[in-house]
Design an enzyme around this catalytic site. Structure first.
Site, PDB file in Angstrom:
ATOM      1  N   GLU A 191      11.396  25.479 -28.160  1.00 44.33           N
ATOM      2  CA  GLU A 191      11.683  25.281 -29.586  1.00 44.33           C
ATOM      3  C   GLU A 191      10.496  24.748 -30.383  1.00 44.33           C
ATOM      4  O   GLU A 191      10.305  25.132 -31.537  1.00 44.33           O
ATOM      5  CB  GLU A 191      12.888  24.336 -29.752  1.00 44.33           C
ATOM      6  CG  GLU A 191      14.226  24.920 -29.315  1.00 44.33           C
ATOM      7  CD  GLU A 191      14.472  24.830 -27.811  1.00 44.33           C
ATOM      8  OE1 GLU A 191      13.630  24.233 -27.093  1.00 44.33           O
ATOM      9  OE2 GLU A 191      15.501  25.335 -27.348  1.00 44.33           O
ATOM     10  N   GLU A 217      15.297  23.499 -42.385  1.00 46.56           N
ATOM     11  CA  GLU A 217      14.966  22.522 -41.334  1.00 46.56           C
ATOM     12  C   GLU A 217      13.535  22.741 -40.846  1.00 46.56           C
ATOM     13  O   GLU A 217      13.245  22.841 -39.654  1.00 46.56           O
ATOM     14  CB  GLU A 217      15.962  22.576 -40.160  1.00 46.56           C
ATOM     15  CG  GLU A 217      15.894  21.352 -39.254  1.00 46.56           C
ATOM     16  CD  GLU A 217      16.847  21.435 -38.075  1.00 46.56           C
ATOM     17  OE1 GLU A 217      18.027  21.075 -38.242  1.00 46.56           O
ATOM     18  OE2 GLU A 217      16.418  21.868 -36.985  1.00 46.56           O
ATOM     19  N   ASP A 269      14.905  26.528 -34.892  1.00 43.13           N
ATOM     20  CA  ASP A 269      13.813  26.746 -33.935  1.00 43.13           C
ATOM     21  C   ASP A 269      14.189  27.590 -32.722  1.00 43.13           C
ATOM     22  O   ASP A 269      13.574  27.491 -31.669  1.00 43.13           O
ATOM     23  CB  ASP A 269      13.312  25.380 -33.452  1.00 43.13           C
ATOM     24  CG  ASP A 269      14.479  24.511 -32.954  1.00 43.13           C
ATOM     25  OD1 ASP A 269      15.522  25.072 -32.576  1.00 43.13           O
ATOM     26  OD2 ASP A 269      14.337  23.272 -32.955  1.00 43.13           O
ATOM     27  N   ARG A 274      16.390  23.221 -21.940  1.00 48.14           N
ATOM     28  CA  ARG A 274      15.718  23.890 -20.822  1.00 48.14           C
ATOM     29  C   ARG A 274      14.833  22.937 -20.026  1.00 48.14           C
ATOM     30  O   ARG A 274      14.732  23.043 -18.810  1.00 48.14           O
ATOM     31  CB  ARG A 274      14.843  25.025 -21.357  1.00 48.14           C
ATOM     32  CG  ARG A 274      15.593  26.324 -21.487  1.00 48.14           C
ATOM     33  CD  ARG A 274      14.674  27.441 -21.993  1.00 48.14           C
ATOM     34  NE  ARG A 274      15.261  28.740 -21.743  1.00 48.14           N
ATOM     35  CZ  ARG A 274      16.357  29.200 -22.353  1.00 48.14           C
ATOM     36  NH1 ARG A 274      16.994  28.458 -23.230  1.00 48.14           N
ATOM     37  NH2 ARG A 274      16.815  30.398 -22.060  1.00 48.14           N
ATOM     38  N   HIS A 284      28.133  22.941 -21.936  1.00 46.08           N
ATOM     39  CA  HIS A 284      27.500  24.132 -22.546  1.00 46.08           C
ATOM     40  C   HIS A 284      27.673  25.329 -21.594  1.00 46.08           C
ATOM     41  O   HIS A 284      27.685  25.166 -20.368  1.00 46.08           O
ATOM     42  CB  HIS A 284      26.014  23.827 -22.764  1.00 46.08           C
ATOM     43  CG  HIS A 284      25.300  24.803 -23.655  1.00 46.08           C
ATOM     44  ND1 HIS A 284      24.930  26.061 -23.229  1.00 46.08           N
ATOM     45  CD2 HIS A 284      24.869  24.706 -24.938  1.00 46.08           C
ATOM     46  CE1 HIS A 284      24.301  26.694 -24.217  1.00 46.08           C
ATOM     47  NE2 HIS A 284      24.257  25.893 -25.274  1.00 46.08           N
ATOM     48  N   HIS A 315      21.926  20.521 -22.902  1.00 39.95           N
ATOM     49  CA  HIS A 315      21.623  21.931 -22.652  1.00 39.95           C
ATOM     50  C   HIS A 315      20.145  22.258 -22.629  1.00 39.95           C
ATOM     51  O   HIS A 315      19.767  23.417 -22.465  1.00 39.95           O
ATOM     52  CB  HIS A 315      22.290  22.802 -23.724  1.00 39.95           C
ATOM     53  CG  HIS A 315      21.708  22.593 -25.093  1.00 39.95           C
ATOM     54  ND1 HIS A 315      20.583  23.231 -25.527  1.00 39.95           N
ATOM     55  CD2 HIS A 315      22.071  21.773 -26.109  1.00 39.95           C
ATOM     56  CE1 HIS A 315      20.287  22.834 -26.748  1.00 39.95           C
ATOM     57  NE2 HIS A 315      21.173  21.950 -27.125  1.00 39.95           N
TER      58      HIS A 315
HETATM   59  C1  UD1 Z   1      19.855  28.100 -27.372  1.00 35.72           C
HETATM   60  C2  UD1 Z   1      18.520  27.818 -28.066  1.00 35.72           C
HETATM   61  C3  UD1 Z   1      18.327  26.306 -28.235  1.00 35.72           C
HETATM   62  C4  UD1 Z   1      19.525  25.684 -28.937  1.00 35.72           C
HETATM   63  C5  UD1 Z   1      20.781  26.037 -28.165  1.00 35.72           C
HETATM   64  C6  UD1 Z   1      21.994  25.521 -28.900  1.00 35.72           C
HETATM   65  C7  UD1 Z   1      16.588  29.281 -27.617  1.00 35.72           C
HETATM   66  C8  UD1 Z   1      15.479  29.599 -26.707  1.00 35.72           C
HETATM   67  N1  UD1 Z   1      17.409  28.286 -27.228  1.00 35.72           N
HETATM   68  O1  UD1 Z   1      19.777  27.582 -26.048  1.00 35.72           O
HETATM   69  O2  UD1 Z   1      17.167  26.084 -29.039  1.00 35.72           O
HETATM   70  O3  UD1 Z   1      19.360  24.290 -28.972  1.00 35.72           O
HETATM   71  O4  UD1 Z   1      20.895  27.470 -28.071  1.00 35.72           O
HETATM   72  O5  UD1 Z   1      23.114  25.507 -28.082  1.00 35.72           O
HETATM   73  O6  UD1 Z   1      16.726  29.890 -28.637  1.00 35.72           O
HETATM   74  N2  UD1 Z   1      25.937  31.442 -23.089  1.00 35.72           N
HETATM   75  C9  UD1 Z   1      27.196  31.994 -23.093  1.00 35.72           C
HETATM   76  N3  UD1 Z   1      27.920  31.993 -24.268  1.00 35.72           N
HETATM   77  C10 UD1 Z   1      27.437  31.455 -25.411  1.00 35.72           C
HETATM   78  C11 UD1 Z   1      26.170  30.857 -25.393  1.00 35.72           C
HETATM   79  C12 UD1 Z   1      25.412  30.880 -24.231  1.00 35.72           C
HETATM   80  O7  UD1 Z   1      27.670  32.491 -22.090  1.00 35.72           O
HETATM   81  O8  UD1 Z   1      28.137  31.478 -26.429  1.00 35.72           O
HETATM   82  C13 UD1 Z   1      25.133  31.482 -21.851  1.00 35.72           C
HETATM   83  C14 UD1 Z   1      24.669  32.918 -21.518  1.00 35.72           C
HETATM   84  O9  UD1 Z   1      24.644  33.080 -20.143  1.00 35.72           O
HETATM   85  C15 UD1 Z   1      23.246  32.912 -22.095  1.00 35.72           C
HETATM   86  C16 UD1 Z   1      22.806  31.511 -21.759  1.00 35.72           C
HETATM   87  O10 UD1 Z   1      23.956  30.696 -21.995  1.00 35.72           O
HETATM   88  O11 UD1 Z   1      22.413  33.910 -21.534  1.00 35.72           O
HETATM   89  C17 UD1 Z   1      21.610  31.002 -22.505  1.00 35.72           C
HETATM   90  O12 UD1 Z   1      21.772  31.183 -23.918  1.00 35.72           O
HETATM   91  P1  UD1 Z   1      20.444  31.013 -24.872  1.00 35.72           P
HETATM   92  O13 UD1 Z   1      20.844  31.190 -26.288  1.00 35.72           O
HETATM   93  O14 UD1 Z   1      19.359  31.891 -24.367  1.00 35.72           O
HETATM   94  O15 UD1 Z   1      19.974  29.542 -24.572  1.00 35.72           O
HETATM   95  P2  UD1 Z   1      20.674  28.145 -24.872  1.00 35.72           P
HETATM   96  O16 UD1 Z   1      20.363  27.268 -23.720  1.00 35.72           O
HETATM   97  O17 UD1 Z   1      22.064  28.349 -25.287  1.00 35.72           O
HETATM   98  N1  UDP Z   2      28.921  20.954 -31.138  1.00 33.63           N
HETATM   99  C1  UDP Z   2      30.163  21.577 -31.173  1.00 33.63           C
HETATM  100  N2  UDP Z   2      30.903  21.635 -30.002  1.00 33.63           N
HETATM  101  C2  UDP Z   2      30.444  21.122 -28.828  1.00 33.63           C
HETATM  102  C3  UDP Z   2      29.161  20.510 -28.800  1.00 33.63           C
HETATM  103  C4  UDP Z   2      28.412  20.447 -29.986  1.00 33.63           C
HETATM  104  O1  UDP Z   2      30.608  22.046 -32.216  1.00 33.63           O
HETATM  105  O2  UDP Z   2      31.168  21.213 -27.818  1.00 33.63           O
HETATM  106  C5  UDP Z   2      28.109  20.912 -32.388  1.00 33.63           C
HETATM  107  C6  UDP Z   2      27.500  19.570 -32.765  1.00 33.63           C
HETATM  108  O3  UDP Z   2      28.373  18.810 -33.579  1.00 33.63           O
HETATM  109  C7  UDP Z   2      26.233  19.973 -33.499  1.00 33.63           C
HETATM  110  C8  UDP Z   2      25.844  21.275 -32.845  1.00 33.63           C
HETATM  111  O4  UDP Z   2      26.988  21.749 -32.171  1.00 33.63           O
HETATM  112  O5  UDP Z   2      26.462  20.229 -34.882  1.00 33.63           O
HETATM  113  C9  UDP Z   2      24.693  21.055 -31.897  1.00 33.63           C
HETATM  114  O6  UDP Z   2      24.528  22.177 -31.117  1.00 33.63           O
HETATM  115  P1  UDP Z   2      23.679  22.157 -29.778  1.00 33.63           P
HETATM  116  O7  UDP Z   2      23.674  20.779 -29.214  1.00 33.63           O
HETATM  117  O8  UDP Z   2      24.192  23.275 -28.945  1.00 33.63           O
HETATM  118  O9  UDP Z   2      22.233  22.584 -30.280  1.00 33.63           O
HETATM  119  P2  UDP Z   2      20.978  21.775 -30.856  1.00 33.63           P
HETATM  120  O10 UDP Z   2      21.420  21.021 -32.050  1.00 33.63           O
HETATM  121  O11 UDP Z   2      20.454  20.917 -29.758  1.00 33.63           O
HETATM  122  O12 UDP Z   2      20.004  22.855 -31.173  1.00 33.63           O
END
Ligand code: UD1
Ligand code: UDP
Length: 380
Positions: free
Chosen positions: A133, A119, A97, A215, A246, A213
């Site tokens: 999402e 999923e 999502d 929003r 995160h 993490h």
């Molecule tokens: C995203 C997904 C969320 C998912 C989550 C898993 C969307 C809108 N959100 O949220 O559904 O549950 O990932 O973790 O698709 N960043 C880094 N390095 C990384 C990852 C993120 O620096 O490897 C930082 C960056 O500043 C980036 C920010 O996090 O711009 C937000 O990343 P983004 O993918 O937009 O949103 P998440 O909160 O990670």
């Molecule tokens: N996870 C990981 N390292 C971490 C935190 C989570 O590998 O430090 C794994 C966790 O086991 C799960 C997945 O990441 O499989 C979940 O990711 P996240 O919580 O970022 O996203 P969501 O599932 O909420 O979309």
């Protein structure tokens, strides 16, 4: 000519949940399996690719610091459109999502390439929770041709939305397949947990694992969660609180400002999947707003307190291994304290039963995709 199936994904959870499918599909010589990552996440995605040995064929490298939803969406649509027009796959597989999922499904739809949605059918029925999402899921559903629902409940959600029942396949969630792959590796070769003293993994004391993490929790939600953790760490000085934070700056800011590293609070970098699985396995209780962790923890018999107001994953709540506590400081404190002090309450939640899968979702999804691509292969 070989049929071409593209996997398009961009974040940590998509990579974890798609890797078992990619590894399995690569074993079929009659299929050209192509991996396109958007790089919506950079470090968190690369950690997972390395664990599973998945090497992307195309990396769109889209992540920017503190990216906005609209900014990421516009970059993703432009880049995925160019990828599809160049590579011309016969089918696209997406998972979950995220913004990447919505954009990939939309672009594939524009080329009339059938999309398989892994999923499918998770719903809270509240379009702002989780945000964005829930809406991404609904949109992805209506852009997809094959719907891989993890449970009967998610199948029913899709039917309520008018999806043709013969296009819905109840498969279980591939996260359980990924978890089993990881557990085999973790058992054979216990990983070190970076930035955590070794004795924490073996000292037998209570360990509370925390992640967050979402929003909709930014701002006061995260501040309230941090206050609750601080209070718990004072109340239970013998327990250890481990929080892999995160990389989103909207999470890092409040968590590092309000919590800091205390005597029994360890704020660490996000962990690669194998050490994270080892830590889940070692934990006493998990506090999280994550989707994937709600699905994994029941397999490990770990009680999960979900720091959200609602969940699209009601199955484990109904089975009693997951409880919704929201982000209220007092509620998180009370519910965690109960689990740490009341054996009966703890054991009522610590059941190793999992409604999300049996580790065989990959086989079911692949056989359905192969049948479709050989016998039909069109979405119109
Ligand atoms: C995203 C997904 C969320 C998912 C989550 C898993 C969307 C809108 N959100 O949220 O559904 O549950 O990932 O973790 O698709 N960043 C880094 N390095 C990384 C990852 C993120 O620096 O490897 C930082 C960056 O500043 C980036 C920010 O996090 O711009 C937000 O990343 P983004 O993918 O937009 O949103 P998440 O909160 O990670
Ligand atoms: N996870 C990981 N390292 C971490 C935190 C989570 O590998 O430090 C794994 C966790 O086991 C799960 C997945 O990441 O499989 C979940 O990711 P996240 O919580 O970022 O996203 P969501 O599932 O909420 O979309």
């Amino acid at each position: 000519m070989k049929k071409k199936i593209s996997f398009i994904f961009g974040t940590r959870p998509e990579a974890i949940k798609l890797s078992p499918l990619i590894l399995a599909l690569k074993k079929y010589p009659e299929i050209e399996t192509h991996v396109c990552v958007t790089g919506q996440h950079r470090q968190l995605l690369d950690q997972v690719l390395e664990v599973f040995g998945v090497i992307p064929d195309v990396d769109l490298a889209l992540m920017q610091p503190d990216q906005t939803l609209g900014g990421l969406t516009s970059r993703a649509i432009a880049a995925i459109d160019a990828y599809l027009s160049n590579y011309k796959p016969d089918m696209v597989l997406v998972q979950g999502d995220t913004t990447t999922v919505f954009c990939a499904a939309l672009c594939a739809f524009y080329y009339k390439i059938p999309v398989g949605h892994v999923e499918a059918g998770l719903r809270t029925w509240n379009k702002y929770s989780p945000f964005p999402e829930e809406t991404n899921r609904v949109l992805a559903t209506h852009l997809s041709t094959l719907h891989f629902a993890p449970t009967a409940n998610s199948r029913n959600n899709l039917i309520k939305e008018g999806i043709e029942p013969t296009r819905i396949y109840v498969t279980g969630n591939t996260v359980i397949d990924a978890l089993y792959l990881a557990l085999d590796k973790v058992t054979a070769n216990p990983p070190a947990i970076s930035n955590l003293p070794d004795q924490i993994m073996v000292n037998g004391q209570q360990l509370i694992l925390i992640t967050g993490h979402r929003r909709e929790n930014f701002g006061e939600g995260f501040r309230s969660i941090c206050r609750a953790i601080k209070k718990l760490a004072n109340q239970f000085p013998e327990a250890t609180f481990v929080y892999p934070v995160h990389l989103n700056p909207n999470v890092q800011g409040p968590v590092f400002n309000l919590l800091g590293n205390g005597k029994n609070i360890h704020l660490i970098q996000p962990l690669s999947y194998l050490p994270f699985v080892a830590l889940m396995n070692r934990s006493t209780v998990i506090l999280t707003d994550s989707g994937g962790i709600q699905e994994e923890a029941p397999s490990l018999g770990k009680p999960v307190l979900v720091m959200r107001e609602e969940t699209e994953r009601p199955e484990a709540v109904e089975m009693g291994t997951v409880k919704l506590v929201g982000t209220d400081e007092a509620a998180i404190f009370e519910e965690t304290s109960t689990l740490l002090t009341d054996d009966k309450a703890y054991h009522a939640m610590a059941n190793a039963v999992n409604p999300y899968g049996d580790g065989k979702a990959t086989d079911r999804i692949i056989s359905t995709c192969l049948k479709f691509i050989h016998e039909e292969g069109r979405c119109d």
